[in-house]
Design a protein around this motif. Structure first.
Motif, PDB file in Angstrom:
ATOM      1  N   SER A   1      -3.574   8.409  -6.285  1.00 61.65           N
ATOM      2  CA  SER A   1      -3.529   8.575  -7.559  1.00 61.65           C
ATOM      3  C   SER A   1      -2.308   9.691  -7.975  1.00 61.65           C
ATOM      4  CB  SER A   1      -4.857   9.113  -7.970  1.00 61.65           C
ATOM      5  OG  SER A   1      -5.086  10.305  -7.274  1.00 61.65           O
ATOM      6  N   CYS A   2      -2.249   9.767  -9.337  1.00 64.79           N
ATOM      7  CA  CYS A   2      -1.189  10.580  -9.988  1.00 64.79           C
ATOM      8  C   CYS A   2      -1.920  11.218 -11.450  1.00 64.79           C
ATOM      9  CB  CYS A   2       0.092  10.012 -10.161  1.00 64.79           C
ATOM     10  SG  CYS A   2       1.051   9.244  -9.067  1.00 64.79           S
ATOM     11  N   HIS A   3      -1.909  12.592 -11.224  1.00 64.39           N
ATOM     12  CA  HIS A   3      -2.693  13.352 -12.311  1.00 64.39           C
ATOM     13  C   HIS A   3      -1.685  14.352 -12.949  1.00 64.39           C
ATOM     14  CE1 HIS A   3      -6.612  11.792 -10.299  1.00 64.39           C
ATOM     15  NE2 HIS A   3      -5.848  11.820  -9.565  1.00 64.39           N
TER      16      HIS A   3
ATOM     17  N   SER B   1       4.652  10.303   0.000  1.00 58.15           N
ATOM     18  CA  SER B   1       3.925   8.995  -0.444  1.00 58.15           C
ATOM     19  C   SER B   1       4.050   9.038  -2.065  1.00 58.15           C
ATOM     20  CB  SER B   1       2.578   9.160   0.067  1.00 58.15           C
ATOM     21  OG  SER B   1       1.676   8.090  -0.232  1.00 58.15           O
ATOM     22  N   TYR B   2       4.090   7.862  -2.542  1.00 56.41           N
ATOM     23  CA  TYR B   2       4.041   7.713  -3.775  1.00 56.41           C
ATOM     24  C   TYR B   2       2.606   7.160  -4.330  1.00 56.41           C
ATOM     25  CZ  TYR B   2       8.751   7.708  -5.243  1.00 56.41           C
ATOM     26  OH  TYR B   2      10.049   8.102  -5.472  1.00 56.41           O
ATOM     27  N   GLY B   3       2.281   6.812  -5.549  1.00 60.29           N
ATOM     28  CA  GLY B   3       0.824   6.577  -6.033  1.00 60.29           C
ATOM     29  C   GLY B   3       0.749   5.412  -6.466  1.00 60.29           C
TER      30      GLY B   3
ATOM     31  N   ASN C   1       5.303   0.288  -5.763  1.00 58.49           N
ATOM     32  CA  ASN C   1       4.797  -0.502  -4.683  1.00 58.49           C
ATOM     33  C   ASN C   1       4.736  -0.208  -3.157  1.00 58.49           C
ATOM     34  OD1 ASN C   1       3.215  -2.177  -6.332  1.00 58.49           O
ATOM     35  ND2 ASN C   1       4.755  -3.736  -6.294  1.00 58.49           N
ATOM     36  N   ASP C   2       6.071   0.573  -2.988  1.00 61.22           N
ATOM     37  CA  ASP C   2       6.333   0.853  -1.520  1.00 61.22           C
ATOM     38  C   ASP C   2       5.362   1.877  -0.915  1.00 61.22           C
ATOM     39  OD1 ASP C   2       9.876   0.501  -2.176  1.00 61.22           O
ATOM     40  OD2 ASP C   2       8.540  -0.949  -1.499  1.00 61.22           O
ATOM     41  N   GLN C   3       4.942   1.671   0.199  1.00 60.73           N
ATOM     42  CA  GLN C   3       4.088   2.858   0.933  1.00 60.73           C
ATOM     43  C   GLN C   3       4.802   3.965   0.938  1.00 60.73           C
ATOM     44  OE1 GLN C   3       0.955   2.594   1.611  1.00 60.73           O
ATOM     45  NE2 GLN C   3       0.876   0.494   1.037  1.00 60.73           N
TER      46      GLN C   3
END
Length: 727
Positions: A467-469, A572-574, A563-565
């Motif tokens: 998640s991104c907040h 790491s992305y969200g 989408n990429d891990q």
């Protein structure tokens, strides 16, 4: 004859351990001198000779006023006196004395300032030109709190080119403000004390019981005799007021005397006892002994009561008569801890320490390198009062710095505005975004978005996602999401603490200002904005609603969705982002212009609706997480008018030059978004006449309050430190 009780033996041993010293109490009238003498006799009667020789032998020093007492204690010609909190501050800051005890009343350590009138047609907004009665100059309830209130509402103007007392003298037609003779003789025209060229016999306008209109009872006497139209005093004096008097309320109405808890002009600390630094230990032990013997629960109170003055023909002698107990203070208490940060900041704002550079500038709080740059450019672009830009670590840090009088103002999101309101700060202006979703002020909404190609992601199926907040306590990124069913599996019994919900539901995330797994997706800062990962400010590349829109500084918030891990940097992305809808489409469209994100369009993203469905970004009005009140500029009450004037002049100056490079409500040139103010802001709307809860709305306020009732918050813990109840 040996009938000493065990406690007296303890007192005897305790006293013998102290170096012999006479205690000299400073009095300001004949009645107070008599009460002091009776206390000395009572001590001599109940204490063993050795104890008296050690430290309890009391003598009474007659002075002309409380100011004279402070001078005598400073000069080692007296040792102890009890003062109003405003005089305690002056004694500590200007005369290097120390507070050793504080009066505590039946309902705590504070008093409420009330404005009392007999005329039913008067209101707090129309005091100009009236005759006023005050308990004393710089006194809490009779001077500082009411003047702070009048200044905050702009009913009283202060140019800062001369002392406040001069403008107060011009505001009222005539006054009695005991103690004001030296600074503004006009403020003494209603006083009735004896006049004399002999210093010791001049009682006119003195802070002494020989001035009939001195202290709270004196201000009331001034009103009762018809000399004044309004009296400013504290709520402890209400017991002696007849019912035909009324209170003036802050909202412009009147109320019965019994409504003083809601109808008042503010609260501040009660009285305190002061002495010299090198004498404080002896005074503490002396006061402890006196209270043990003659206090409310004293063993010898049938012989003498220190909190009762009725038999001496006056009230409030040596101490306030309504004092419940004395809180003897420890060595390491700073004056701001004794009197409270709000009150100390108020006194500074009223010029109690004299004029300073701070009186002519507005200090704005900045929470990142980019905000600092924009603020400095703002300062160079205006012709109004000087602007100083002060660095802080986060919005929470800004609130604390304003409370501590280290900065003056900042624009806060709705959740932080609630915190600031709880912290005693007040609204000045509110950001206007041009669209209304409510009948009161323009609002925005919080949304949850994901990549359109991530079809398996929807509300109710976010367990184990990334998640991104926006940041800790952000309305869209922290407050609203937890209310919705994020994961059917993980939060079926959702606690009311958002942090617990997010830690339970998500595998990891980026919530700037958080800790642990909720920081693992964050990126930190680079270059001039280099900072550790997950900082609660724009230096964190994923901080805020959108982040920056340039390739050479900070990745946009929306790029947290991928989408990429793993991205090329190894971070790491969200999978889902929680943010505000304002400017969302424009910001996504702007990604293509950055070069590195060419081809990104709004159609590549979708909203996650609370019912588990998805919708295009354009449907945010029906697919959202809830309504968010606008950002509000908050400050200390006494600075409201000054900050408002500064912002209006600044807004006018910048609007008059539309071709200028600097724009107050644009941040793109500084490599970020929403710096100092939201970029969606069109103008600033005056709201200093409104309570912060009215701006936020009752639903939002109640929701935030419910969350913080079960969520630990360092800043609220700091704000809720109440000098009125900690003793």
């Amino acid at each position: 004859r040996m009938r000493w009780t065990c406690p007296v033996l303890i007192l005897f041993i305790f006293a013998c351990s102290v170096r012999a010293k006479k205690m000299r109490w400073c009095t300001v009238s004949d009645p107070e001198q008599r009460k002091c003498a009776e206390l000395a006799k009572a001590l001599a009667a109940v204490l063993p000779p050795a104890a008296l020789a050690a430290f309890a032998r009391l003598s009474c020093i007659r002075a002309t006023s409380t100011t004279d007492c402070i001078d005598r204690i400073k000069g080692n010609r007296a040792d102890i006196v009890t003062l109003d909190a405003g005089e305690v501050y002056s004694a500590v800051k200007q005369f290097d004395l120390v507070a050793v005890a504080k009066e505590v009343y039946s309902d705590g350590g504070c008093i409420l300032s009330i404005a009392v009138v007999r005329n039913s047609s008067l209101d707090i907004q129309s005091l100009r030109g009236l005759r006023s009665c005050h308990s004393g100059v710089r006194w809490t309830a009779g001077w500082s709190l009411p003047l702070g209130f009048l200044l905050s509402r702009n009913y009283l103007s202060w140019s800062k080119e001369h002392p406040l007392s001069q403008d107060v003298g011009a505001f009222f037609n005539a006054s009695c403000v005991p103690g004001a003779a030296a600074m503004a003789p006009r403020l003494c025209t209603l006083c009735q004390g004896q006049k004399s060229y002999i210093r010791q016999k001049n009682y006119h306008c003195e802070t002494s019981h020989n001035e009939p209109f001195f202290n709270n009872q004196g201000a009331l006497r001034c009103l009762k005799r018809g000399v004044g139209d309004v009296a400013f005093l504290d709520h402890l004096s209400l017991e002696t007021i007849e019912e035909d008097f009324r209170l003036l309320c802050a909202d412009g109405t009147q109320a019965p005397l019994s409504h003083y808890r809601k109808c008042n002009l503010g609260r501040g600390p009660g009285g305190g006892t002061v002495t010299r630094h090198n004498f404080r230990k002896v005074v503490r032990k002396f006061l402890t002994t006196v209270q043990m013997l003659f206090g409310r629960q004293g063993r010898e109170k049938q012989r003498f009561e220190i909190f009762d003055s009725t038999s001496f023909g006056e009230s409030d002698l040596l101490f306030r008569d309504l004092t419940d107990k004395l809180a003897v203070l420890p060595d390491d208490m700073d004056v701001s801890q004794v009197l409270g940060l709000d009150y100390v900041a108020l006194l500074k704002g009223l010029g109690h320490e004299g004029s300073s550079l701070e009186d002519s500038v507005v200090r704005w709080c900045c929470i990142s390198h980019a905000e600092q740059k924009k603020c400095e450019q703002w300062a160079l672009s205006i012709k109004s009062d000087p602007l100083v830009c002060v660095k802080a670590a986060s919005m929470r840090d800004c609130i604390e710095k304003i409370k501590r009088d280290e900065v003056d103002a900042v624009s806060l999101d709705a959740t932080h505005s609630f915190i600031a309101g709880r912290c005693g700060l007040v609204p000045v202006v509110t950001e206007y975004y041009g669209t209304f979703l409510s009948s009161v002020l323009p609002t925005v909404v919080g949304v949850a978005i994901a990549k359109r190609s991530s079809r398996s992601i929807y509300m109710g199926n976010l367990g184990g996602r990334r998640s991104c907040h926006g940041h800790m306590y952000s309305p869209a990124g922290w407050l609203l999401p937890y209310r919705h069913n994020l994961s059917l599996e993980h939060n079926s019994s959702s606690p009311c603490d958002p942090d617990q919900v997010f830690n339970t539901v998500f595998w990891k995330g980026c919530l700037p200002g958080a800790q642990g797994d909720l920081c693992k997706v964050c990126m930190g800062g680079t270059g001039e904005a280099a900072t550790k990962r997950c900082a609660d400010n724009h230096n964190e590349r994923y901080y805020g609603n959108m982040g920056a829109l340039s390739t050479d500084s900070i990745l946009p918030k929306i790029i947290c969705l991928n989408n990429d891990q793993i991205n090329p940097s190894g971070k790491s992305y969200g999978d889902v982002a929680f943010l505000e809808q304002h400017n969302l489409l424009a910001n996504i469209a702007g990604l293509s212009s950055t070069g590195w994100a060419e081809g990104w369009e709004s159609s590549h993203f979708e909203l996650l609706c609370s019912d588990g469905s998805r919708a295009p970004l354009s449907e945010w009005r029906t697919c959202n997480l809830g309504v968010i009140p606008p950002n509000t500029v908050m400050t200390r009450p006494v600075l409201t008018a000054r900050v408002y004037d500064f912002l209006m002049k600044s807004q006018e100056t910048l609007a008059a030059n539309p071709q200028a490079e600097f724009k107050l409500f644009e941040s793109e040139q500084f490599g970020e978004s929403d710096l100092l103010f939201k970029d969606a802001t069109q103008c600033l709307v005056h709201t200093s006449h409104m309570d912060y809860r009215s701006i936020l709305g009752e639903d939002f306020s109640t929701h935030v309050e419910t969350v913080f009732n079960c969520t630990h918050s360092d800043i609220l813990e700091f704000c809720d430190q109440d000098v009125c109840s900690i003793f």
